[in-house]
Design a protein around this motif. Structure first.
Motif, mmCIF file in Angstrom:
data_model
loop_
_atom_site.group_PDB
_atom_site.id
_atom_site.type_symbol
_atom_site.label_atom_id
_atom_site.label_comp_id
_atom_site.label_asym_id
_atom_site.label_seq_id
_atom_site.Cartn_x
_atom_site.Cartn_y
_atom_site.Cartn_z
ATOM 1 N N TYR A 186 4.896 -0.785 1.831
ATOM 2 C CA TYR A 186 4.779 -1.919 0.913
ATOM 3 C C TYR A 186 4.951 -1.550 -0.563
ATOM 4 O O TYR A 186 4.804 -2.403 -1.444
ATOM 5 C CB TYR A 186 3.439 -2.632 1.114
ATOM 6 C CG TYR A 186 2.218 -1.778 0.903
ATOM 7 C CD1 TYR A 186 1.653 -1.642 -0.357
ATOM 8 C CD2 TYR A 186 1.614 -1.121 1.971
ATOM 9 C CE1 TYR A 186 0.527 -0.863 -0.554
ATOM 10 C CE2 TYR A 186 0.485 -0.347 1.781
ATOM 11 C CZ TYR A 186 -0.058 -0.216 0.520
ATOM 12 O OH TYR A 186 -1.168 0.558 0.331
ATOM 13 N N GLU A 187 5.323 -0.338 -0.873
ATOM 14 C CA GLU A 187 5.481 0.121 -2.252
ATOM 15 C C GLU A 187 6.380 -0.818 -3.075
ATOM 16 O O GLU A 187 6.007 -1.257 -4.165
ATOM 17 C CB GLU A 187 6.071 1.530 -2.224
ATOM 18 C CG GLU A 187 6.413 2.127 -3.564
ATOM 19 C CD GLU A 187 7.058 3.497 -3.426
ATOM 20 O OE1 GLU A 187 7.124 4.189 -4.456
ATOM 21 O OE2 GLU A 187 7.500 3.882 -2.320
ATOM 22 N N TYR A 188 7.557 -1.114 -2.568
ATOM 23 C CA TYR A 188 8.527 -1.940 -3.289
ATOM 24 C C TYR A 188 8.002 -3.358 -3.505
ATOM 25 O O TYR A 188 8.012 -3.867 -4.625
ATOM 26 C CB TYR A 188 9.847 -1.974 -2.521
ATOM 27 C CG TYR A 188 10.839 -2.965 -3.054
ATOM 28 C CD1 TYR A 188 11.572 -2.691 -4.206
ATOM 29 C CD2 TYR A 188 11.050 -4.193 -2.419
ATOM 30 C CE1 TYR A 188 12.484 -3.613 -4.704
ATOM 31 C CE2 TYR A 188 11.959 -5.110 -2.913
ATOM 32 C CZ TYR A 188 12.670 -4.812 -4.055
ATOM 33 O OH TYR A 188 13.562 -5.724 -4.553
ATOM 34 N N VAL A 189 7.539 -4.016 -2.432
ATOM 35 C CA VAL A 189 7.120 -5.414 -2.566
ATOM 36 C C VAL A 189 5.896 -5.531 -3.470
ATOM 37 O O VAL A 189 5.766 -6.504 -4.215
ATOM 38 C CB VAL A 189 6.903 -6.109 -1.204
ATOM 39 C CG1 VAL A 189 8.215 -6.204 -0.438
ATOM 40 C CG2 VAL A 189 5.839 -5.445 -0.359
ATOM 41 N N LEU A 190 5.003 -4.553 -3.422
ATOM 42 C CA LEU A 190 3.840 -4.562 -4.304
ATOM 43 C C LEU A 190 4.277 -4.469 -5.766
ATOM 44 O O LEU A 190 3.805 -5.226 -6.616
ATOM 45 C CB LEU A 190 2.891 -3.414 -3.960
ATOM 46 C CG LEU A 190 1.675 -3.256 -4.860
ATOM 47 C CD1 LEU A 190 0.752 -4.466 -4.733
ATOM 48 C CD2 LEU A 190 0.930 -1.970 -4.515
#
Length: 164
Positions: free
Chosen positions: A92-96
């Protein structure tokens, strides 16, 4: 303006990517547990593209940011959360980070060269209240969409080695 262009441009590209193959996008939504996958495909293409265009233009900035937060919230919960943090493992790094950037943009406001500034709408909702609206509406919309349309798929069964 740079943050608006980068974030908005990313969302436009993402929305157009969904829209270029609605059937493929619908199959993908179905595969990750969404009922009404054709509706999900159309909605994601329209919402992502429209939110991106609005951010680039600096129009309705807190609401456009809320749409981005909501989109990223759905993606984070339905696809990425189970994979941990790092994007290279589908985490979830990108979406966060996209959701946080959208929230920060709502707080910062659209800037001098924007539709909101031209209409003096940038003075109505600013700072922490604008960020709270973007985050709150986005999380509420994501929660509603997930509750109405998503069922977590059952985990894939592990293959059993038939040899002793």
């Amino acid at each position: 303006m740079l943050l608006r262009a980068a974030l908005g441009g990313t969302m436009v590209a993402h929305g157009l990517n969904h829209g270029r193959s609605l059937d493929g996008t619908a199959r993908w939504f179905g595969s990750i547990g969404f009922s009404a996958p054709k509706l999900q495909a159309r909605a994601s293409a329209v919402v992502e593209t429209a939110a991106g265009v609005a951010l680039v233009a600096g129009a309705g900035t807190p609401l456009a940011a809320a749409a981005v937060v909501g989109t990223m919230g759905v993606a984070g919960r339905a696809v990425h959360q189970r994979n941990g943090f790092f994007v290279n493992a589908e985490g979830y790094e990108y979406v966060l980070n996209v959701a946080i950037a959208a929230t920060a943009l709502a707080a910062l406001g659209p800037g001098r060269w924007s539709v909101d500034r031209a209409l003096r709408a940038d003075r109505r909702l600013t700072g922490v209240p604008a960020a709270a609206v973007a985050a709150g509406l986005g999380i509420a919309a994501a929660s509603a969409q997930l509750a109405a349309f998503w069922n977590r798929p059952a985990p894939a069964e592990k293959e059993v080695d038939a040899h002793p």
